[in-house]
Design an enzyme around this catalytic site. Sequence first.
Site, PDB file in Angstrom:
ATOM      1  N   ASP A  34     -22.011  16.065  23.605  1.00 16.78           N
ATOM      2  CA  ASP A  34     -20.776  16.768  23.979  1.00 16.78           C
ATOM      3  C   ASP A  34     -20.919  17.451  25.341  1.00 16.78           C
ATOM      4  O   ASP A  34     -19.961  17.460  26.145  1.00 16.78           O
ATOM      5  CB  ASP A  34     -20.423  17.817  22.921  1.00 16.78           C
ATOM      6  CG  ASP A  34     -19.976  17.182  21.614  1.00 16.78           C
ATOM      7  OD1 ASP A  34     -19.630  15.982  21.635  1.00 16.78           O
ATOM      8  OD2 ASP A  34     -19.998  17.876  20.580  1.00 16.78           O
ATOM      9  N   LYS A 110     -18.071 -11.866   4.945  1.00 21.03           N
ATOM     10  CA  LYS A 110     -16.640 -11.704   5.219  1.00 21.03           C
ATOM     11  C   LYS A 110     -16.238 -10.267   4.861  1.00 21.03           C
ATOM     12  O   LYS A 110     -16.273  -9.868   3.702  1.00 21.03           O
ATOM     13  CB  LYS A 110     -15.826 -12.705   4.409  1.00 21.03           C
ATOM     14  CG  LYS A 110     -14.345 -12.705   4.735  1.00 21.03           C
ATOM     15  CD  LYS A 110     -13.646 -13.829   3.988  1.00 21.03           C
ATOM     16  CE  LYS A 110     -12.166 -13.864   4.358  1.00 21.03           C
ATOM     17  NZ  LYS A 110     -11.441 -12.661   3.921  1.00 21.03           N
ATOM     18  N   ARG A 131      -3.696 -10.368  14.727  1.00 23.77           N
ATOM     19  CA  ARG A 131      -3.575 -11.808  14.469  1.00 23.77           C
ATOM     20  C   ARG A 131      -2.118 -12.266  14.570  1.00 23.77           C
ATOM     21  O   ARG A 131      -1.827 -13.309  15.131  1.00 23.77           O
ATOM     22  CB  ARG A 131      -4.108 -12.139  13.070  1.00 23.77           C
ATOM     23  CG  ARG A 131      -4.007 -13.632  12.729  1.00 23.77           C
ATOM     24  CD  ARG A 131      -4.199 -13.869  11.223  1.00 23.77           C
ATOM     25  NE  ARG A 131      -5.532 -13.516  10.788  1.00 23.77           N
ATOM     26  CZ  ARG A 131      -6.568 -14.335  10.849  1.00 23.77           C
ATOM     27  NH1 ARG A 131      -6.436 -15.551  11.351  1.00 23.77           N
ATOM     28  NH2 ARG A 131      -7.750 -13.932  10.419  1.00 23.77           N
ATOM     29  N   GLU A 165     -13.385  -8.187  12.900  1.00 21.95           N
ATOM     30  CA  GLU A 165     -12.693  -7.451  11.854  1.00 21.95           C
ATOM     31  C   GLU A 165     -12.783  -5.956  12.140  1.00 21.95           C
ATOM     32  O   GLU A 165     -13.863  -5.435  12.435  1.00 21.95           O
ATOM     33  CB  GLU A 165     -13.331  -7.755  10.507  1.00 21.95           C
ATOM     34  CG  GLU A 165     -12.395  -7.625   9.339  1.00 21.95           C
ATOM     35  CD  GLU A 165     -11.410  -8.777   9.245  1.00 21.95           C
ATOM     36  OE1 GLU A 165     -10.545  -8.727   8.350  1.00 21.95           O
ATOM     37  OE2 GLU A 165     -11.471  -9.725  10.061  1.00 21.95           O
ATOM     38  N   CYS A 401      19.024   3.336 -12.968  1.00 24.09           N
ATOM     39  CA  CYS A 401      20.449   3.722 -13.014  1.00 24.09           C
ATOM     40  C   CYS A 401      20.973   3.918 -14.429  1.00 24.09           C
ATOM     41  O   CYS A 401      22.127   4.306 -14.624  1.00 24.09           O
ATOM     42  CB  CYS A 401      21.298   2.675 -12.290  1.00 24.09           C
ATOM     43  SG  CYS A 401      21.321   1.069 -13.132  1.00 24.09           S
ATOM     44  N   CYS A 419      22.805  -0.094  -8.394  1.00 26.31           N
ATOM     45  CA  CYS A 419      21.509   0.497  -8.758  1.00 26.31           C
ATOM     46  C   CYS A 419      20.699   0.741  -7.492  1.00 26.31           C
ATOM     47  O   CYS A 419      20.489  -0.180  -6.696  1.00 26.31           O
ATOM     48  CB  CYS A 419      20.765  -0.449  -9.701  1.00 26.31           C
ATOM     49  SG  CYS A 419      19.097   0.100 -10.099  1.00 26.31           S
TER      50      CYS A 419
END
Length: 647
Positions: A34, A110, A131, A165, A401, A419
């Site tokens: 920092d 994956k 994508r 990913e 409803c 509804c």
Amino acid sequence: MDFQTYKEKTELLKKMAHHYYVLDDPITSDDEYDRLYFELVAYEKDNPNHIDSTSPTQRVGDKIKENFEKITHIERMWSLDDVFNFDELNAWKNRINKYDTNITFMCDAKFDGASLNLTYDKGVLISAATRGDGNTGESILENAKMINSIPLSIPYLDKIEIRGEVIINKYDFEKINKERMQNNESIFANPRNAASGSLRQLDSKITKKRKLKFIPWGFGYFDIDENSFFNRLNMIKKFGFIDTKLSTKCNNLDEVEAFYNKLISIRHTYDIMLDGMVVRLDSLNLQNSLGYTAKNPRFAVAYKFPPIEKQTKILDISFSVGRSGVITPVAELEPINIEGASVSRATLYNFEEIEKKDIRINDNVLIIRSGDVIPKIIKPIKELRNGNEIKISKPSFCPICNSELLVENILIKCQNLQCKARVKNSIIHFCSKKAMNMMGLGDKIIDFLFEEKIINNILDIYKITREMLENKEGWKEKKIQNVLDSIQSSKNIELWRFINALGIEHIGENASKKLVELFGFRIFDISYDELIAVDGIGSESAKSLTIFMETNKELINELLKIIQPTIEKNNGILNGEIVVITGTLSISRDEMAKRLENLGANISSSISKKTTMLIAGINAGSKLDKARELGIRILNEYELNILINHN
């Protein structure tokens, strides 16, 4: 600090950030990091012309977008076909062996997240896109810059597309959901949804807070003399990206299966959600020879993990109302954690499913969830019953409803078009791409209009004015104009779209096109007997359509007056032809299908004895073989054009 010192300290900060965010191996304390960070920020504030655009200090996220621009990928992003067991994997390998038997495989874990395409040129990150539809995604460059494991620059100077990913690890996912619960915000269903939602924030500062990570799994455009996918991907990882070490080369399926089992053994303890393994041919030359189907590469598959099975208890049954009024029973479960996602509900589909499995309230049940599949109840554990189980009764009144329900065999439906649950979902479907194609009225816009009571039914869409939207929070001129333009563009739309937009049970896009072709505007007064005589229209579809038209006659007539839909004329060259399209063409499959339909053809997705013509593009696969076996007329695109032009 002089400029040379600034450059040296910037490189040091980059190194610190890389060790912390990419290698997970800090080389300094947070305080030291920092201190250096804010020292550089102070210098850059006084010397704006000296700022290094690739410095970690430039991950700021000050700009808030109104929407995301579209961006076209240099090379298409494909989705993978799934296999679920060794036999299916072996069948895929055997299809490849028809082309070549000397093959090696590249296997890669994956991860369950959101795909992202990064483009670098001259070593600098110039674009980042989701994508999307594979060809075109949303430009989210500012958000990508907020992900510390995405380098702002790489030591490769030619243009390259790097794909990977975007994920959230399980710990950070749980932390985000706790914070959202404390703020009375809806929680994310799973880490994949959290990653996707965080990636698509209009305010990049929100993305920055979410602790996203980027893991590369492939590439698009990459012009380099290297035939091995495995070697290319390892080269990319060395550009400064995370390397999970969960990829390998395999010489045969036994080695593939061994690596698959290794990944399964760590799936529960690994801090990122794994939902399977990608298996692809390592040779890029062979990949190019095999090519693609309409949706998937032939040279790669996703070898999915077995679904996770767990035990829980049904506490109660609730009922959801769909856009067509169908009532779906939902099991309210004792919450259980599956792969980082808290599962507390599971659909029971219909009452036939409940009766067949003999599912009861207070039953202990086995449920499975695989990847992003909706949790499903496999069976009740009857051995654990103690007499407190309650049989599930069919509802008589709508849970929203309170109107009386119509019961038809398996399905139970609310017929009340007023509804609230039904109306809102009906409007969303009515405006969708395959229906009235109102691109400016997405789900969130409709939610807003509905909650603000600007619209209460489909007809109200056409009563929206500029004045209704002005001065609403977040509504600027461009957004208002998009909505008004979308509404206007839906007028004079094709009649089949209008039919499809009504959301009639059992009547989808293909049935709508067929019915309009046969009956035109008479479809609104058609009899059950006329419908049942149509090939492909069964008794359920005929009953559903006639009841719907009679029940909603007044609403439909009002809409027809406003929209005035049209019927596209065709010149009949292909009248009566049942056509299947396969392979890669010079235009998209959808465009070709529309062109052929305008010539009178009926488009089918599969080869059968009823098929009369196959349009075969490049890399046509099994459909071409089957068409030859059945003696079906086969045309390539050139021959089709000759046929059309001759006629």
